[in-house]
Design a protein around this motif. Structure first.
Motif, PDB file in Angstrom:
ATOM      1  N   GLY A  38       0.830  -1.195   0.000  1.00  0.00           N
ATOM      2  CA  GLY A  38       0.000   0.000   0.000  1.00  0.00           C
ATOM      3  C   GLY A  38       0.861   1.240   0.000  1.00  0.00           C
ATOM      4  O   GLY A  38       2.024   1.215  -0.404  1.00  0.00           O
ATOM      5  N   VAL A  39       0.309   2.340   0.462  1.00  0.00           N
ATOM      6  CA  VAL A  39       1.037   3.605   0.538  1.00  0.00           C
ATOM      7  C   VAL A  39       1.629   3.728   1.937  1.00  0.00           C
ATOM      8  O   VAL A  39       0.908   3.734   2.937  1.00  0.00           O
ATOM      9  CB  VAL A  39       0.114   4.798   0.240  1.00  0.00           C
ATOM     10  CG1 VAL A  39       0.881   6.110   0.399  1.00  0.00           C
ATOM     11  CG2 VAL A  39      -0.464   4.682  -1.169  1.00  0.00           C
ATOM     12  N   LEU A  40       2.947   3.807   1.993  1.00  0.00           N
ATOM     13  CA  LEU A  40       3.665   3.882   3.267  1.00  0.00           C
ATOM     14  C   LEU A  40       3.969   5.340   3.588  1.00  0.00           C
ATOM     15  O   LEU A  40       4.550   6.056   2.789  1.00  0.00           O
ATOM     16  CB  LEU A  40       4.969   3.077   3.179  1.00  0.00           C
ATOM     17  CG  LEU A  40       5.906   3.127   4.388  1.00  0.00           C
ATOM     18  CD1 LEU A  40       5.262   2.461   5.598  1.00  0.00           C
ATOM     19  CD2 LEU A  40       7.237   2.453   4.057  1.00  0.00           C
ATOM     20  N   VAL A  41       3.586   5.779   4.795  1.00  0.00           N
ATOM     21  CA  VAL A  41       3.810   7.155   5.240  1.00  0.00           C
ATOM     22  C   VAL A  41       4.753   7.127   6.439  1.00  0.00           C
ATOM     23  O   VAL A  41       4.474   6.466   7.442  1.00  0.00           O
ATOM     24  CB  VAL A  41       2.481   7.836   5.633  1.00  0.00           C
ATOM     25  CG1 VAL A  41       2.722   9.287   6.042  1.00  0.00           C
ATOM     26  CG2 VAL A  41       1.479   7.765   4.489  1.00  0.00           C
ATOM     27  N   ARG A  42       5.877   7.857   6.323  1.00  0.00           N
ATOM     28  CA  ARG A  42       6.905   7.838   7.362  1.00  0.00           C
ATOM     29  C   ARG A  42       7.127   9.201   8.008  1.00  0.00           C
ATOM     30  O   ARG A  42       7.890   9.317   8.953  1.00  0.00           O
ATOM     31  CB  ARG A  42       8.245   7.361   6.780  1.00  0.00           C
ATOM     32  CG  ARG A  42       8.202   5.993   6.141  1.00  0.00           C
ATOM     33  CD  ARG A  42       9.535   5.605   5.521  1.00  0.00           C
ATOM     34  NE  ARG A  42      10.528   5.296   6.547  1.00  0.00           N
ATOM     35  CZ  ARG A  42      11.482   6.104   6.941  1.00  0.00           C
ATOM     36  NH1 ARG A  42      11.566   7.336   6.439  1.00  0.00           N
ATOM     37  NH2 ARG A  42      12.349   5.735   7.861  1.00  0.00           N
ATOM     38  N   PRO A  62     -10.886  -1.959   2.845  1.00  0.00           N
ATOM     39  CA  PRO A  62      -9.800  -2.893   2.542  1.00  0.00           C
ATOM     40  C   PRO A  62      -8.503  -2.508   3.239  1.00  0.00           C
ATOM     41  O   PRO A  62      -8.035  -1.374   3.120  1.00  0.00           O
ATOM     42  CB  PRO A  62      -9.656  -2.790   1.017  1.00  0.00           C
ATOM     43  CG  PRO A  62     -10.958  -2.239   0.537  1.00  0.00           C
ATOM     44  CD  PRO A  62     -11.452  -1.347   1.624  1.00  0.00           C
ATOM     45  N   GLY A  63      -7.923  -3.457   3.979  1.00  0.00           N
ATOM     46  CA  GLY A  63      -6.635  -3.230   4.617  1.00  0.00           C
ATOM     47  C   GLY A  63      -6.671  -2.392   5.870  1.00  0.00           C
ATOM     48  O   GLY A  63      -5.634  -2.135   6.477  1.00  0.00           O
ATOM     49  N   ALA A  64      -7.864  -1.949   6.290  1.00  0.00           N
ATOM     50  CA  ALA A  64      -8.000  -1.104   7.470  1.00  0.00           C
ATOM     51  C   ALA A  64      -8.173  -1.968   8.727  1.00  0.00           C
ATOM     52  O   ALA A  64      -8.315  -3.193   8.635  1.00  0.00           O
ATOM     53  CB  ALA A  64      -9.182  -0.156   7.298  1.00  0.00           C
ATOM     54  N   PRO A 295      -9.180   5.319  -4.161  1.00  0.00           N
ATOM     55  CA  PRO A 295     -10.122   4.632  -3.279  1.00  0.00           C
ATOM     56  C   PRO A 295      -9.789   3.141  -3.165  1.00  0.00           C
ATOM     57  O   PRO A 295      -9.502   2.480  -4.166  1.00  0.00           O
ATOM     58  CB  PRO A 295     -11.475   4.848  -3.961  1.00  0.00           C
ATOM     59  CG  PRO A 295     -11.297   6.103  -4.751  1.00  0.00           C
ATOM     60  CD  PRO A 295      -9.869   6.084  -5.223  1.00  0.00           C
ATOM     61  N   GLY A 296      -9.807   2.633  -1.930  1.00  0.00           N
ATOM     62  CA  GLY A 296      -9.489   1.224  -1.701  1.00  0.00           C
ATOM     63  C   GLY A 296      -8.040   0.971  -1.370  1.00  0.00           C
ATOM     64  O   GLY A 296      -7.684  -0.134  -0.932  1.00  0.00           O
ATOM     65  N   ASP A 297      -7.164   1.968  -1.573  1.00  0.00           N
ATOM     66  CA  ASP A 297      -5.756   1.802  -1.217  1.00  0.00           C
ATOM     67  C   ASP A 297      -5.605   1.644   0.295  1.00  0.00           C
ATOM     68  O   ASP A 297      -6.272   2.325   1.078  1.00  0.00           O
ATOM     69  CB  ASP A 297      -4.931   3.019  -1.656  1.00  0.00           C
ATOM     70  CG  ASP A 297      -4.530   2.963  -3.117  1.00  0.00           C
ATOM     71  OD1 ASP A 297      -4.683   1.890  -3.731  1.00  0.00           O
ATOM     72  OD2 ASP A 297      -4.070   3.994  -3.638  1.00  0.00           O
ATOM     73  N   ARG A 298      -4.695   0.764   0.686  1.00  0.00           N
ATOM     74  CA  ARG A 298      -4.344   0.674   2.101  1.00  0.00           C
ATOM     75  C   ARG A 298      -3.235   1.676   2.386  1.00  0.00           C
ATOM     76  O   ARG A 298      -2.268   1.784   1.641  1.00  0.00           O
ATOM     77  CB  ARG A 298      -3.861  -0.740   2.459  1.00  0.00           C
ATOM     78  CG  ARG A 298      -3.475  -0.837   3.931  1.00  0.00           C
ATOM     79  CD  ARG A 298      -3.304  -2.264   4.389  1.00  0.00           C
ATOM     80  NE  ARG A 298      -2.211  -2.937   3.721  1.00  0.00           N
ATOM     81  CZ  ARG A 298      -1.565  -3.981   4.238  1.00  0.00           C
ATOM     82  NH1 ARG A 298      -1.914  -4.450   5.415  1.00  0.00           N
ATOM     83  NH2 ARG A 298      -0.589  -4.552   3.575  1.00  0.00           N
ATOM     84  N   VAL A 299      -3.389   2.413   3.476  1.00  0.00           N
ATOM     85  CA  VAL A 299      -2.394   3.392   3.893  1.00  0.00           C
ATOM     86  C   VAL A 299      -1.751   2.896   5.191  1.00  0.00           C
ATOM     87  O   VAL A 299      -2.432   2.664   6.183  1.00  0.00           O
ATOM     88  CB  VAL A 299      -3.029   4.782   4.108  1.00  0.00           C
ATOM     89  CG1 VAL A 299      -1.963   5.784   4.539  1.00  0.00           C
ATOM     90  CG2 VAL A 299      -3.728   5.241   2.832  1.00  0.00           C
ATOM     91  N   ILE A 300      -0.429   2.718   5.128  1.00  0.00           N
ATOM     92  CA  ILE A 300       0.333   2.232   6.276  1.00  0.00           C
ATOM     93  C   ILE A 300       1.038   3.415   6.921  1.00  0.00           C
ATOM     94  O   ILE A 300       1.949   4.001   6.329  1.00  0.00           O
ATOM     95  CB  ILE A 300       1.359   1.165   5.849  1.00  0.00           C
ATOM     96  CG1 ILE A 300       0.659   0.010   5.135  1.00  0.00           C
ATOM     97  CG2 ILE A 300       2.140   0.649   7.051  1.00  0.00           C
ATOM     98  CD1 ILE A 300       1.616  -0.917   4.409  1.00  0.00           C
TER      99      ILE A 300
END
Length: 381
Positions: A38-42, A62-64, A295-300
């Protein structure tokens, strides 16, 4: 932060997540898309923006977190709710975490164990802080579900912990069999909680929930959520804090002068971040730090990496102050149980400091766990 303190913290993280931990630290980009994850935020600022933006990001989808918690706890707990219903339930639960109620709860559960911990250290006994943290967590579980403290034993604690042990970033949900096992554990606990709720005994948390006009279903979901999310994080953090203080030399300083106890606890939370990541699901097209999100992307949300970016453990400079307790979340989903967690942490640290402090004499990181922790951390005065 000394080399020893940094080295041991890295070992604890790597033992729990030998692949994910190096991956979280490998990139310096504030946000990036990671194929298959998914999209990784650091970055701390971007991470807070996502947590505050309930228009584009949700705990459902999804992924939440809902993928993990809804099959176990049902659809109506703070962990997987959004919007007006979430805010309404949060308001009804808020009195349970007022300073007065939290203080009385911790005093009733932990006063005797903390006095015994101080005595054992003063008598020069070796004490496994992990075992102590588990016993204290069991005492708190007993308050939450209306059980006698001695009824919550190591076997039940292991069963509670087993629910999250199998979860990984690449597999952030339970199989149908695992979810069924988790529901069985919670059914055992909530059977006692239901009795306490129906009795209306306000000396128990379920009885107090009834007095606050929570429905039985809401109350049982809240009890299950508190047990599952609060237990392991405390058993992780308390030993890691004691180890950090010992390894960095701050234990001796705090035993002599407790003026910096609160910054030390905050810095410990920043450096360890017991819940290393938070998850969200995108509900609308947007961007995070220039990275397109659909929409639907998992955000980490790599909370651990964002917190650690400010440097090593340093209660004197206290860089944690700038993060506004990001390790507890932000916005409408800021951890409601934070006051209770902090009261338990402070009680344990005070007990150790009352004995003049303690140093680590033996330890081993835990392997195969979701929440990075020590398997054992033996200390002596």
């Amino acid at each position: 932060m000394t080399d020893a303190a940094q080295r041991w913290e890295d070992r604890v993280m790597r033992a729990a997540h030998p692949i994910a931990f190096p991956a979280l630290l490998a990139s310096s980009r504030p946000a990036q898309r990671v194929p298959g994850l998914g999209v990784l935020v650091r970055d701390a600022a971007l991470l807070r923006e996502v947590l505050m933006d309930t228009e584009h990001f949700t705990k459902n989808g999804p992924g939440a977190p809902s993928d993990l918690w809804t099959p176990v706890l049902g659809p109506s707990v703070l962990l997987n709710m959004e919007g007006a219903d979430h805010l309404a339930l949060r308001r009804r639960l808020a009195p349970l975490f007022s300073p007065g109620y939290v203080g009385a709860l911790v005093e009733a559960s932990l006063a005797a164990p903390m006095a015994e911990l101080t005595r054992r250290l003063r008598d020069e006994e070796r004490v496994d802080i992990v075992a102590e943290a588990k016993r204290n967590a069991s005492a708190m579980i007993s308050q939450l579900v209306g059980l006698r403290a001695e009824a919550v034993d190591d076997s039940l604690f292991r069963r509670v912990s087993s629910i999250t042990r199998v979860v990984r970033l690449s597999r952030p949900m339970l199989t149908p069999r695992q979810a069924a096992d988790a529901r069985a554990v919670l059914a055992e606990l909530t059977a006692h909680a239901r009795t306490a709720y129906r009795s209306g005994d306000e000396s128990t948390v379920p009885g107090r929930m009834r007095a606050l006009e929570l429905g039985e279903r809401e109350a049982m979901g809240a009890v299950g959520a508190f047990v599952l999310t609060g237990t392991e994080t405390l058993v992780s953090y308390v030993p890691r804090l004691i180890a950090l203080l010992s390894d960095s030399g701050w234990m001796t300083r705090l035993a002599a002068d407790r003026a910096d106890v609160d910054p030390a606890i905050a810095e410990g939370l920043r450096v360890t971040t017991p819940s290393p990541v938070m998850l969200r699901s995108a509900t609308a097209e947007t961007a995070i730090g220039g990275v397109r999100v659909r929409p639907g992307d998992r955000v980490i949300l790599a909370t651990f990496a964002a917190n650690r970016a400010l440097g090593g453990f340093d209660p004197e400079a206290n860089p944690a102050a700038s993060l506004k307790q990001l390790w507890f979340g932000a916005g409408s989903h800021y951890c409601l149980g934070a006051p209770l967690a902090m009261a338990q942490v402070r009680a344990t640290l005070d007990a150790v400091l009352d004995a003049g402090g303690a140093g680590v004499v033996d330890r081993a990181p835990a392997r195969g766990v979701l929440i990075p922790s020590y398997e054992r951390l033996v200390v002596a005065a």
